[in-house]
Motif scaffolding. Structure first.
Motif, short mmCIF file in Angstrom:
data_model
loop_
_atom_site.label_atom_id
_atom_site.label_comp_id
_atom_site.label_asym_id
_atom_site.label_seq_id
_atom_site.Cartn_x
_atom_site.Cartn_y
_atom_site.Cartn_z
N PRO A 1 39.05 -30.20 -40.25
CA PRO A 1 38.31 -31.43 -40.61
C PRO A 1 38.53 -32.58 -39.64
CG PRO A 1 39.24 -30.42 -42.57
CD PRO A 1 39.77 -29.64 -41.41
N ALA A 2 39.77 -32.79 -39.20
CA ALA A 2 40.02 -33.92 -38.30
C ALA A 2 39.33 -33.73 -36.96
CB ALA A 2 41.53 -34.08 -38.09
N VAL A 3 39.29 -32.49 -36.48
CA VAL A 3 38.63 -32.23 -35.20
C VAL A 3 37.11 -32.32 -35.36
CG1 VAL A 3 38.30 -30.55 -33.34
CG2 VAL A 3 40.56 -30.80 -34.42
N ARG A 4 36.60 -31.75 -36.44
CA ARG A 4 35.15 -31.82 -36.69
C ARG A 4 34.67 -33.26 -36.86
NH1 ARG A 4 32.78 -27.99 -41.19
NH2 ARG A 4 30.97 -29.22 -40.56
N ALA A 5 35.52 -34.10 -37.45
CA ALA A 5 35.14 -35.50 -37.60
C ALA A 5 34.96 -36.17 -36.24
CB ALA A 5 36.20 -36.24 -38.42
N LYS A 6 35.73 -35.69 -35.27
CA LYS A 6 35.63 -36.27 -33.92
C LYS A 6 34.48 -35.66 -33.12
CE LYS A 6 37.59 -38.86 -30.66
NZ LYS A 6 37.85 -40.31 -30.80
N THR A 7 34.29 -34.34 -33.24
CA THR A 7 33.26 -33.67 -32.44
C THR A 7 31.88 -33.74 -33.08
OG1 THR A 7 33.59 -31.52 -33.51
CG2 THR A 7 34.97 -32.02 -31.58
N GLY A 8 31.86 -33.82 -34.42
CA GLY A 8 30.57 -33.77 -35.12
C GLY A 8 29.94 -32.40 -35.09
N ARG A 9 30.72 -31.37 -34.80
CA ARG A 9 30.19 -30.01 -34.67
C ARG A 9 30.98 -29.03 -35.52
NH1 ARG A 9 27.81 -29.98 -29.33
NH2 ARG A 9 27.08 -32.12 -29.01
N LYS A 10 30.28 -28.08 -36.13
CA LYS A 10 30.92 -26.92 -36.74
C LYS A 10 30.67 -25.72 -35.84
CE LYS A 10 31.26 -23.92 -40.79
NZ LYS A 10 31.36 -22.72 -39.94
N VAL A 11 31.74 -25.06 -35.46
CA VAL A 11 31.64 -23.90 -34.57
C VAL A 11 31.29 -22.67 -35.40
CG1 VAL A 11 32.98 -22.35 -33.11
CG2 VAL A 11 33.20 -24.84 -32.85
N ASP A 12 30.31 -21.89 -34.91
CA ASP A 12 29.93 -20.65 -35.60
C ASP A 12 30.81 -19.48 -35.20
OD1 ASP A 12 27.76 -21.76 -37.07
OD2 ASP A 12 26.51 -21.69 -35.26
N PHE A 13 31.17 -19.41 -33.93
CA PHE A 13 32.05 -18.33 -33.45
C PHE A 13 32.61 -18.74 -32.09
CE2 PHE A 13 27.53 -17.04 -33.20
CZ PHE A 13 27.30 -17.20 -31.84
N SER A 14 33.64 -18.01 -31.65
CA SER A 14 34.29 -18.34 -30.38
C SER A 14 34.43 -17.09 -29.52
CB SER A 14 35.67 -18.96 -30.64
OG SER A 14 36.51 -18.05 -31.32
N LEU A 15 34.47 -17.31 -28.22
CA LEU A 15 34.66 -16.25 -27.23
C LEU A 15 35.71 -16.69 -26.21
CD1 LEU A 15 30.98 -15.20 -26.34
CD2 LEU A 15 32.69 -13.75 -27.45
N ILE A 16 36.50 -15.74 -25.76
CA ILE A 16 37.44 -16.01 -24.67
C ILE A 16 37.43 -14.82 -23.72
CG2 ILE A 16 39.46 -15.05 -25.86
CD1 ILE A 16 41.08 -17.37 -24.55
N GLY A 17 37.58 -15.08 -22.43
CA GLY A 17 37.67 -14.02 -21.43
C GLY A 17 39.10 -13.51 -21.33
N ALA A 18 39.23 -12.21 -21.10
CA ALA A 18 40.56 -11.60 -21.05
C ALA A 18 41.45 -12.23 -19.99
CB ALA A 18 40.43 -10.10 -20.79
N GLY A 19 40.87 -12.68 -18.89
CA GLY A 19 41.66 -13.25 -17.80
C GLY A 19 42.25 -14.61 -18.10
N ASN A 20 41.76 -15.29 -19.14
CA ASN A 20 42.37 -16.55 -19.55
C ASN A 20 43.77 -16.35 -20.11
OD1 ASN A 20 39.18 -17.74 -20.67
ND2 ASN A 20 40.33 -18.55 -18.95
N ILE A 21 44.07 -15.12 -20.53
CA ILE A 21 45.34 -14.79 -21.18
C ILE A 21 46.20 -14.04 -20.18
CG2 ILE A 21 46.39 -13.59 -23.13
CD1 ILE A 21 43.51 -13.81 -24.46
N ARG A 22 47.42 -14.53 -19.95
CA ARG A 22 48.21 -14.03 -18.82
C ARG A 22 49.39 -13.16 -19.19
NH1 ARG A 22 44.77 -14.04 -15.18
NH2 ARG A 22 46.46 -13.53 -13.77
#
Length: 670
Positions: free
Chosen positions: A446-467
Motif C-alpha cells: 500500500p505505501a508503495v502503491r500510494a506513491k506510484t499510483g500503480r498496481k502491478v499485474d505481474f513481474s519479470l526478471i532476467g536470469a543474469g540479474n541474479i549473480r
C-alpha cells in the motif's frame, strides 16, 4: 578511418611478462595432418571469475551415491593450479600462456566494497599474460575501467573496440587490440615487433569484445564496437601479412558466437572464450551438467584451417588447459585438454555445512581418494600467500558489511540461468521465482502503491540479474545486496499489451536455446506463467501464457493491456529485451522507482530512444521527463531496489523456505 585501415595502422606493442603454465589431458582432437611437428604450446585459461576470490559452495555425488556438500575454486586455488601447470609444462619442454576470458568484475561482496582495486591487486598476483575485455568490466563506469586497465600488469585486449573518441580510455596504452609473444625455450619473452624476436617463433593473442556491447551496457561513452567477425578476420589478415602464423583469439562473446567465429573466420588457431559461463565437458557428478566438448575443432570457411574452442566455466571454480601442436608450416595439427574443477578437502552431509554434519574423520581418506579419481577434478590446496592477503586486507570489511540476519534456510536455494541446466528441471531457477515474487510483493504494498499510483499485474526478471545461489544457513542482508542482487537495479512499471508480452517472451526465450547461447536474458516470472516448447526449427513456441488475476489464472489476451514490473535495465531493452524498448520508442507511461535518502522517488519517462553509433550498434537511452538520468551514485541514494524488495519480502515471510513455490516457468526442450 575504416576499421580495416585502423588495424593495418596498428603498431606492435607488448606490456606484460609471460608466465609459464601447462596442461595434461586425456581428451584430444586432431586435424589429421601428419607433418613434422613444429611449435608445442600450452594454454592455461579462466573466465568469468566475477570477483569470486573465496571458494564457492558446491555439491558432488559421493562414493555411496548420495550428495556431499563442499567448496570449490577461489583465486588461491586458481593460483596453485596455474603454478602446478606451469611447472609441468616447463618440465615437458613446453612454453605456455595464462589467459583470462573476461568478466573479472561484479559478483561478490569483495567487489561491492573494493571494486576494481581488489581486482588490480589480486589479478596482478596471478601471473596472467592477457585478459579479454568483458561486458561487466563496464559496470562501475569508464573511469574505474581505465584505472583497472592502466594498473594491471597484463594487457586488456579487444581488437574490435575503438577508443579514439573516448577521452577516458583513448590514452590507456594497456588496453590494446593484441599482444605478441616470442617463444624462448619454455618461456615467452616480450617483443615489440618481429625484428626484436631474432628469428624466434611469435604467437599473437588478440581480443574480441561483444559487438552489441552498447545494447547491453549503458555506460560505454564514445567507444565504438565493431563487428566481431569482420574485426577478427581483419586482425588475422594483418598478423599473417607480418609473417605471424600462430594466432589465438581471446574472446568474451559466449560459446555460440565463438563457434560462429570459427566457422566464419579463417586463420584463428584457438579461441579461448568467456561470457556464456560454459564449463565445457561432462561435470554431472558435480551436478553441473554436461556441456559441449572441450577442445572442439571447427573448420574455417577456407575449408582448410581448423579452430579449437575452449572455455572454463565461471566463478573461479575450474581451470582449463589446452595443449597445442603445430606442424612446421605453422598449422595446428592437434588440440587436446580439459577443464579441471578445483576441489577442497571439506565435505559435509548436509547443505548447511555445519561442523556436526562434516563427514567422519574415518571417512576422510576414502572420500578424498574418491574425489581425486573423478574425471576432470583435482583436490587443490590454496596458495597460502594469496589466502593471507585476502584474510588480512579485505575479509574483515567484507564480514562487517553483511549486516543483520533476515532469514535462514536449511537447503540451498539454487539459481540457474536456463531451465534444464545445472541439475535443474524444466522449471529452472527456484531463486529467480522468489525474487520475481518479491518484486511483485514490494511494488504492490500500500505505501508503495500510494506513491506510484500503480498496481502491478505481474513481474519479470532476467536470469543474469541474479549473480549467486542463496546458500543454506543464516541469510544476512549482505547475502542479498552483495552477492545475489549486487547491481543497481531500479524497478520499472510500464504498460504492455498481451501481444507485446508474447513477442518479448518468444524472442528472448528463443535466443537462449541454441547450444552455447548466452542465457542471462532468460525470463523468470511472478503472477505470470508460461509453458514454452522448443520447436524443430529451434525457436520457442508459447503453449501457455496466463496471469494470476486474484485467485484465478487467466489467459493473456493479445489486445488487453497489463502493468508489467521489471528492472530498469531490462525495461530499457538491454540484453536482448529490445521488444520493450520498441514498445517505448515513441512514448511510454513507464515510471522508475528508486530510494532517495530513505524515501521512495518516482521518475517518469517520456520514451526510450535507440541511438545508433558509427559502427551500426545501438544503445538504448531512457529519456526522463524531469531529469537527465537516475541519481544512483549520489550519496544516500539507493538504486538496489530489487535487493531492497527481496530483503523486505524475506522479513515479511519468515516461513517462505518451508513452503513450496508453484512453478511459473516451464521450458520443454527437444
Amino acid at each position: 578511418m575504416l576499421f580495416s585501415q585502423r588495424v593495418i595502422a596498428l603498431s606492435l606493442s607488448l606490456s606484460i611478462a609471460g608466465v609459464i603454465a601447462g596442461c595434461s589431458s586425456p581428451n584430444a582432437v586432431s586435424t589429421g595432418v601428419n607433418v613434422a611437428d613444429g611449435l608445442r604450446l600450452t594454454l592455461v585459461h579462466i573466465n568469468d571469475t566475477h570477483s569470486q576470490f573465496d571458494a564457492t559452495p558446491a555439491k558432488v555425488q559421493g562414493p555411496d551415491g548420495e550428495p556431499l556438500y563442499t567448496f570449490i575454486g577461489g583465486h588461491p586455488r586458481l593460483l596453485t593450479k596455474a603454478q602446478q601447470l606451469q611447472q609441468q609444462a616447463s618440465a615437458n619442454g613446453v612454453a605456455s600462456l595464462f589467459l583470462h576470458g573476461g568478466d573479472a568484475f561484479k559478483g561478490s561482496a569483495y567487489f561491492e566494497l573494493f571494486e576494481q582495486k581488489i581486482n588490480i591487486d589480486i589479478l596482478n598476483r596471478m601471473g596472467l599474460d592477457a585478459m579479454a575485455l568483458g561486458n561487466h568490466e563496464f559496470d562501475i563506469g569508464l573511469a574505474k575501467l581505465a584505472d583497472f586497465a592502466a594498473n594491471i600488469n597484463f594487457p586488456l585486449l579487444a581488437a574490435n573496440v575503438d577508443t579514439t573518441a573516448e577521452q577516458l580510455l583513448a590514452n590507456v596504452s594497456n588496453l590494446k587490440r593484441y599482444q605478441l609473444f616470442a617463444v624462448d625455450g619454455t618461456r615467452f619473452s616480450r617483443v615489440s615487433n618481429q625484428a626484436d624476436a631474432a628469428g624466434k617463433t611469435i604467437v599473437a593473442v588478440f581480443g574480441l569484445a561483444l559487438e552489441d556491447m552498447r545494447s547491453m551496457v549503458p555506460g560505454t561513452g564514445e567507444l565504438v564496437f565493431a563487428a566481431e567477425v569482420a574485426s577478427a578476420q581483419a586482425t588475422v589478415d594483418y598478423l599473417q601479412a607480418q609473417g605471424i602464423s600462430h594466432i589465438i583469439a581471446l574472446t568474451h562473446l559466449g560459446h555460440q558466437r565463438d563457434q560462429r567465429l570459427a566457422q566464419q573466420v579463417s586463420g584463428i588457431d584457438v579461441i579461448v572464450g568467456g561470457h556464456s559461463h560454459s564449463l565445457l565437458g561432462d561435470f554431472r557428478q558435480w551436478y553441473l551438467g554436461q556441456q559441449p566438448p572441450y577442445a572442439e575443432l571447427l573448420t574455417n570457411p577456407d575449408g582448410v584451417g581448423q579452430t579449437c574452442i575452449v572455455q572454463a566455466g565461471q566463478f573461479a571454480q575450474a581451470v582449463g588447459a589446452a595443449e597445442l601442436k603445430f606442424d612446421n608450416a605453422g598449422r595446428l595439427n592437434q588440440c587436446q585438454g580439459e577443464n579441471t574443477l578445483l576441489a577442497s578437502r571439506d565435505y559435509f552431509r548436509l547443505a548447511l555445512r555445519s561442523e556436526n554434519s562434516r563427514i567422519a574423520s574415518s571417512e576422510q581418506a576414502k572420500t578424498e581418494s574418491y574425489i581425486n579419481q573423478l574425471k576432470r577434478t583435482a583436490i587443490t590446496e590454496e596458495n597460502s600467500q594469496l589466502r593471507q592477503v585476502l584474510n588480512e586486507v579485505y575479509l574483515p570489511a567484507v564480514r562487517k558489511a553483511y549486516g543483520e540476519q533476515i532469514s535462514a534456510t536449511e537447503q540451498t536455494i539454487n539459481h540457474v540461468r536456463l531451465p534444464g541446466t545445472g541439475g535443474s528441471d524444466q522449471h529452472g531457477s527456484v531463486l529467480a521465482g522468489h525474487i520475481s515474487d518479491a518484486m511483485y510483493y514490494w511494488l504492490n504494498q500500500p505505501a508503495v502503491r500510494a506513491k506510484t499510483g500503480r498496481k502491478v499485474d505481474f513481474s519479470l526478471i532476467g536470469a543474469g540479474n541474479i549473480r549467486a545461489n542463496l546458500e543454506a544457513g543464516a541469510i544476512y542482508e549482505g547475502h542479498i545486496r552483495l552477492e545475489v542482487l549486487p547491481f543497481d537495479t531500479p524497478l520499472s512499471i510500464l504498460t504492455v499489451t498481451g501481444a507485446e508480452l508474447s513477442e518479448l517472451l518468444h524472442q528472448v526465450i528463443s535466443a537462449t536455446l541454441p547450444e552455447g547461447a548466452h542465457a542471462g536474458k532468460f525470463p523468470y516470472a511472478s503472477h505470470l506463467r508460461y509453458i514454452a516448447r522448443e520447436a524443430e526449427n529451434g525457436q520457442a513456441v508459447l503453449e501457455q501464457l496466463q496471469w494470476l488475476q486474484g485467485e484465478r489464472w487467466q489467459d493473456i489476451e493479445p489486445e488487453a493491456t497489463y502493468r508489467l514490473a521489471t528492472t530498469s535495465y531490462l525495461a530499457n531493452g538491454n540484453d536482448g529485451w529490445q521488444r520493450l524498448q520498441q514498445v517505448q520508442q515513441q512514448s511510454t507511461d513507464r515510471i522508475d522507482v528508486i530510494i532517495e535518502q530513505q524515501q521512495l522517488a518516482i521518475y517518469p519517462l517520456n520514451r526510450v530512444a535507440a541511438i545508433t553509433d558509427s559502427s551500426g550498434q545501438q544503445a538504448f537511452v531512457p529519456q526522463y521527463q524531469q531529469a537527465g538520468g537516475l541519481p544512483c551514485k549520489v550519496a544516500g541514494n539507493d538504486c538496489k531496489v530489487a535487493a531492497a524488495a527481496m530483503i523486505d519480502y524475506l522479513k515479511a515471510t519468515p516461513a517462505l523456505w518451508q513452503q513450496q513455490r508453484q512453478p511459473t516457468v516451464t521450458l520443454n526442450r527437444r
